[in-house]
Design a protein around this motif. Structure first.
Motif: not given
Length: 99
Positions: A54-60, A32-35, A15-21
């Protein structure tokens, strides 16, 4: 035949990798995410294998209702599934900002 994943942590990582995509497909969100994370585009792919990243991706994603809704619609994951994935990755999530 597709291999079914039953380990909650593996499902959460998917799910987190899908969120990153999802984030990467939108230039404004990606910027914004990179910053916020302080990583560069050149290290994004390598970072995707780090569970803390990946935790940070989902937090975002979970920080903003509009982003949760857009990712939910895009991925077909119910918002509670996204939140459950975040919990499965460990650590407690940060408080959400409310207007």
């Amino acid at each position: 035949m597709t291999k079914r994943v039953h380990n909650p942590r593996e499902v959460a990582e998917i799910v987190a990798i899908q969120a990153l995509s999802f984030i990467a497909s939108d230039g404004e969100k990606l910027g914004r995410f990179l910053a916020e994370t302080g990583i560069g585009p050149e290290t994004l792919r390598a970072s995707a294998s780090d569970p803390h990243f990946l935790t940070g991706v989902l937090d975002f994603v979970l920080r903003d209702d509009a982003t949760v809704g857009a990712f939910s619609e895009s991925s077909g994951h119910h918002p509670t599934t996204i939140a459950a994935a975040r919990m499965a990755l460990g650590d407690s999530p940060p408080e959400r900002e409310t207007p």
